[in-house]
Design a protein around this motif. Structure first.
Motif, PDB file in Angstrom:
ATOM      1  N   GLY A  18     -25.827 -13.111  65.889  1.00 55.49           N
ATOM      2  CA  GLY A  18     -26.530 -13.435  67.143  1.00 55.49           C
ATOM      3  C   GLY A  18     -25.587 -12.775  68.364  1.00 55.49           C
ATOM      4  O   GLY A  18     -24.624 -12.066  68.159  1.00 55.49           O
ATOM      5  N   ALA A  19     -26.239 -12.798  69.615  1.00 54.55           N
ATOM      6  CA  ALA A  19     -25.773 -12.230  70.757  1.00 54.55           C
ATOM      7  C   ALA A  19     -24.388 -12.715  70.946  1.00 54.55           C
ATOM      8  O   ALA A  19     -23.631 -11.820  71.335  1.00 54.55           O
ATOM      9  CB  ALA A  19     -26.667 -12.555  71.888  1.00 54.55           C
ATOM     10  N   ILE A  21     -21.537 -14.047  69.381  1.00 54.63           N
ATOM     11  CA  ILE A  21     -20.754 -13.498  68.211  1.00 54.63           C
ATOM     12  C   ILE A  21     -20.659 -12.017  68.307  1.00 54.63           C
ATOM     13  O   ILE A  21     -19.358 -11.594  67.914  1.00 54.63           O
ATOM     14  CB  ILE A  21     -20.821 -14.251  66.875  1.00 54.63           C
ATOM     15  CG1 ILE A  21     -21.253 -15.648  66.988  1.00 54.63           C
ATOM     16  CG2 ILE A  21     -19.839 -14.002  65.897  1.00 54.63           C
ATOM     17  CD1 ILE A  21     -19.944 -16.569  67.556  1.00 54.63           C
ATOM     18  N   THR A  22     -21.746 -11.386  68.379  1.00 54.05           N
ATOM     19  CA  THR A  22     -21.831  -9.997  68.478  1.00 54.05           C
ATOM     20  C   THR A  22     -20.969  -9.507  69.853  1.00 54.05           C
ATOM     21  O   THR A  22     -20.170  -8.534  69.497  1.00 54.05           O
ATOM     22  CB  THR A  22     -23.170  -9.420  68.699  1.00 54.05           C
ATOM     23  OG1 THR A  22     -23.686  -9.623  67.445  1.00 54.05           O
ATOM     24  CG2 THR A  22     -23.182  -7.961  68.694  1.00 54.05           C
ATOM     25  N   ARG A  23     -20.840 -10.252  70.727  1.00 58.67           N
ATOM     26  CA  ARG A  23     -20.397 -10.002  72.053  1.00 58.67           C
ATOM     27  C   ARG A  23     -18.517 -10.082  71.540  1.00 58.67           C
ATOM     28  O   ARG A  23     -18.012  -9.336  72.176  1.00 58.67           O
ATOM     29  CB  ARG A  23     -20.689 -10.680  73.209  1.00 58.67           C
ATOM     30  CG  ARG A  23     -19.908 -10.255  74.495  1.00 58.67           C
ATOM     31  CD  ARG A  23     -20.569 -10.689  75.695  1.00 58.67           C
ATOM     32  NE  ARG A  23     -20.875 -12.227  75.901  1.00 58.67           N
ATOM     33  CZ  ARG A  23     -19.924 -13.029  76.559  1.00 58.67           C
ATOM     34  NH1 ARG A  23     -19.015 -12.564  77.114  1.00 58.67           N
ATOM     35  NH2 ARG A  23     -20.175 -14.359  76.402  1.00 58.67           N
ATOM     36  N   ARG A  24     -18.445 -11.170  70.798  1.00 55.30           N
ATOM     37  CA  ARG A  24     -17.028 -11.514  70.801  1.00 55.30           C
ATOM     38  C   ARG A  24     -16.255 -10.507  69.775  1.00 55.30           C
ATOM     39  O   ARG A  24     -15.407  -9.837  69.929  1.00 55.30           O
ATOM     40  CB  ARG A  24     -16.848 -12.937  70.058  1.00 55.30           C
ATOM     41  CG  ARG A  24     -15.492 -13.368  69.711  1.00 55.30           C
ATOM     42  CD  ARG A  24     -15.618 -14.587  69.130  1.00 55.30           C
ATOM     43  NE  ARG A  24     -15.885 -14.533  67.965  1.00 55.30           N
ATOM     44  CZ  ARG A  24     -15.812 -15.262  66.938  1.00 55.30           C
ATOM     45  NH1 ARG A  24     -15.325 -16.704  67.173  1.00 55.30           N
ATOM     46  NH2 ARG A  24     -16.521 -15.299  65.561  1.00 55.30           N
ATOM     47  N   ARG A  25     -17.163  -9.837  68.863  1.00 57.70           N
ATOM     48  CA  ARG A  25     -16.732  -9.117  68.021  1.00 57.70           C
ATOM     49  C   ARG A  25     -16.407  -7.720  68.686  1.00 57.70           C
ATOM     50  O   ARG A  25     -15.518  -7.037  68.412  1.00 57.70           O
ATOM     51  CB  ARG A  25     -17.615  -8.869  67.099  1.00 57.70           C
ATOM     52  CG  ARG A  25     -17.331  -7.698  65.495  1.00 57.70           C
ATOM     53  CD  ARG A  25     -18.354  -8.172  64.605  1.00 57.70           C
ATOM     54  NE  ARG A  25     -19.677  -7.681  64.879  1.00 57.70           N
ATOM     55  CZ  ARG A  25     -20.795  -8.766  64.833  1.00 57.70           C
ATOM     56  NH1 ARG A  25     -20.516  -9.991  64.801  1.00 57.70           N
ATOM     57  NH2 ARG A  25     -21.941  -8.249  64.914  1.00 57.70           N
ATOM     58  N   LEU A 200     -29.847 -24.019  74.998  1.00 61.43           N
ATOM     59  CA  LEU A 200     -29.412 -23.992  73.589  1.00 61.43           C
ATOM     60  C   LEU A 200     -29.938 -22.966  72.772  1.00 61.43           C
ATOM     61  O   LEU A 200     -31.001 -23.000  72.191  1.00 61.43           O
ATOM     62  CB  LEU A 200     -29.456 -25.347  72.872  1.00 61.43           C
ATOM     63  CG  LEU A 200     -29.217 -25.745  71.410  1.00 61.43           C
ATOM     64  CD1 LEU A 200     -27.569 -25.302  71.377  1.00 61.43           C
ATOM     65  CD2 LEU A 200     -29.602 -26.930  70.895  1.00 61.43           C
ATOM     66  N   ARG A 201     -29.512 -21.572  72.886  1.00 57.61           N
ATOM     67  CA  ARG A 201     -29.949 -20.649  72.231  1.00 57.61           C
ATOM     68  C   ARG A 201     -30.024 -20.492  70.707  1.00 57.61           C
ATOM     69  O   ARG A 201     -28.754 -20.997  70.386  1.00 57.61           O
ATOM     70  CB  ARG A 201     -29.436 -19.145  72.749  1.00 57.61           C
ATOM     71  CG  ARG A 201     -29.779 -18.855  74.106  1.00 57.61           C
ATOM     72  CD  ARG A 201     -29.108 -17.732  74.848  1.00 57.61           C
ATOM     73  NE  ARG A 201     -27.507 -17.945  75.005  1.00 57.61           N
ATOM     74  CZ  ARG A 201     -26.818 -17.388  74.284  1.00 57.61           C
ATOM     75  NH1 ARG A 201     -27.176 -16.626  73.281  1.00 57.61           N
ATOM     76  NH2 ARG A 201     -25.485 -17.509  74.420  1.00 57.61           N
ATOM     77  N   PRO A 202     -31.077 -20.226  70.075  1.00 57.20           N
ATOM     78  CA  PRO A 202     -30.831 -20.153  68.539  1.00 57.20           C
ATOM     79  C   PRO A 202     -29.813 -19.528  67.777  1.00 57.20           C
ATOM     80  O   PRO A 202     -29.333 -19.626  66.862  1.00 57.20           O
ATOM     81  CB  PRO A 202     -32.252 -19.761  68.016  1.00 57.20           C
ATOM     82  CG  PRO A 202     -33.110 -20.360  69.274  1.00 57.20           C
ATOM     83  CD  PRO A 202     -32.249 -20.227  70.274  1.00 57.20           C
ATOM     84  N   LEU A 205     -23.608 -19.241  70.362  1.00 53.19           N
ATOM     85  CA  LEU A 205     -22.206 -19.963  69.897  1.00 53.19           C
ATOM     86  C   LEU A 205     -22.629 -21.386  69.674  1.00 53.19           C
ATOM     87  O   LEU A 205     -22.220 -22.050  68.701  1.00 53.19           O
ATOM     88  CB  LEU A 205     -21.127 -19.618  70.706  1.00 53.19           C
ATOM     89  CG  LEU A 205     -19.754 -20.002  70.427  1.00 53.19           C
ATOM     90  CD1 LEU A 205     -19.366 -19.672  69.006  1.00 53.19           C
ATOM     91  CD2 LEU A 205     -18.671 -19.868  71.484  1.00 53.19           C
ATOM     92  N   ALA A 206     -23.236 -22.003  70.710  1.00 49.03           N
ATOM     93  CA  ALA A 206     -23.493 -23.527  70.610  1.00 49.03           C
ATOM     94  C   ALA A 206     -24.205 -23.884  69.586  1.00 49.03           C
ATOM     95  O   ALA A 206     -23.809 -24.813  68.872  1.00 49.03           O
ATOM     96  CB  ALA A 206     -23.846 -24.009  72.081  1.00 49.03           C
ATOM     97  N   ALA A 207     -24.962 -23.198  69.267  1.00 51.70           N
ATOM     98  CA  ALA A 207     -26.138 -23.639  68.253  1.00 51.70           C
ATOM     99  C   ALA A 207     -25.414 -23.456  66.925  1.00 51.70           C
ATOM    100  O   ALA A 207     -25.544 -24.317  66.002  1.00 51.70           O
ATOM    101  CB  ALA A 207     -27.256 -22.893  68.278  1.00 51.70           C
TER     102      ALA A 207
END
Length: 258
Positions: A18-19, A21-25, A200-202, A205-207
Motif C-alpha cells: 500500500g501507499a 508502507i511503500t513510502r516508508r520503505r 481510513l484508506r484500505p 497504515l491505519a487500516a
C-alpha cells in the motif's frame, strides 16, 4: 514479540504494498542510496519487498542478502525474488550474523529494532560485518507519537497498551543514536517520516494496524472478540461519518562505520 506466522504474513503481504508502507520503505531505500555492484544486507527482510528493490539497484554485479528469523516470511521473500541470481536468503538472527568481517558495503533494517530487548548485540554485529565506510540505515516507529481519535478513549488506551506488548522497545528512534555512537558508528541523521490521516484508506497504515491490533489482542487473550471487534467497528464508523483521525511518525536513522 509479535509472531509472524502464516496468517500474519499474508496480511502483511497485502498491506505492505500500500501507499503508506511503500513510502516508508522508499525512505530507507533512498537513505541507503544503493549503488551498482554493492553487497548489501536487508536485516529482517520479511516478505522481501525492500530486498527486491535493492537487488534491482545493485544489478547483476552486486548482491543482496536477506536475513529473517521467520520461515513464513522467507518463503514469501524467496518467491518474490525467484530467478534473481544476485539475491540470497538465510534464516537467522541479528545477534549472530552469518557473514564475514568487513564483507558488506551497507545494511538496512526496517522496523526490526523495536523487537530487541538490547540493541547493542545486533549493532555490534552490524559494525563487524560492514566495511570501513559502510552505511547503516535503521527505520522504526516511535510509538509515543501515536495519536488516534476515539469516542471511547479508555478502550482506545487499553488497545494501545495491549499493542505495546508486542514490542520490546517502543521508542527506538529516541534511544538508537546514543547506542550507535557507543558501539562505534558515526551518526549522520535521524529523519522523520510522518503519517497522518483523516480517512481510513484500505491501503493505509491505519487500516493495516486495525487488522493486526485486533488479531493480536484476541489471540493473546488480552481482549475478547466482541470488545476488539467493537473497537475496530468504531474506527470504521468514525471514518464513515468523517471523524476519523490517525497520526504516527516513523524515523529513519542513518549512520556509518568509520
Amino acid at each position: 514479540m509479535l509472531k509472524f506466522g502464516h496468517d500474519t504474513a499474508r496480511v502483511l503481504e497485502d498491506a505492505y504494498q500500500g501507499a503508506d508502507i511503500t513510502r516508508r520503505r522508499r525512505a530507507s531505500f533512498d537513505t541507503l542510496a544503493p549503488a551498482p555492484g554493492e553487497r548489501l544486507l536487508d536485516l529482517g527482510c520479511g516478505n522481501g519487498l525492500l530486498t527486491l528493490d535493492l537487488a534491482r539497484a545493485v544489478g547483476d554485479s552486486g548482491h543482496v542478502l536477506g536475513l529473517d528469523p521467520s520461515p513464513d516470511m522467507l518463503d514469501l521473500a524467496r518467491a518474490r525474488c525467484a530467478g534473481r541470481g544476485n539475491v540470497g536468503f538465510e534464516q537467522g538472527r541479528a545477534e549472530t550474523l552469518p557473514f564475514a568481517d568487513a564483507s558488506l558495503d551497507g545494511a538496512v533494517s526496517l522496523q526490526v529494532f523495536e523487537y530487541f530487548d538490547d540493541m547493542r548485540p545486533p549493532l555490534c554485529e552490524l559494525f563487524r560485518v560492514l566495511k570501513p565506510g559502510g552505511r547503516l540505515v535503521i527505520g522504526d516507529m516511535h510509538w509515543d507519537t501515536l495519536t488516534w481519535h476515539s469516542d471511547e478513549p479508555a478502550r482506545m488506551a487499553e488497545m494501545c497498551r495491549i499493542w505495546d506488548r508486542h514490542v520490546a522497545c517502543r521508542d527506538v528512534p529516541a534511544r538508537l543514536p546514543a547506542v550507535l555512537t557507543e558501539v562505534g558508528f558515526r551518526l549522520f541523521a535521524v529523519t522523520p517520516v510522518p503519517f497522518s490521516d483523516t480517512q481510513l484508506r484500505p491501503d493505509g497504515l491505519a487500516a493495516m494496524m486495525i487488522r493486526l491490533m485486533t488479531g493480536y489482542a484476541v489471540q493473546t487473550g488480552a481482549m475478547t472478540d466482541a470488545d476488539a471487534g467493537a473497537w475496530a467497528k468504531e474506527q470504521r464508523d468514525l471514518a464513515r461519518d468523517g471523524r476519523f483521525f490517525f497520526s504516527l511518525t516513523h524515523f529513519v536513522c542513518h549512520a556509518q562505520k568509520p
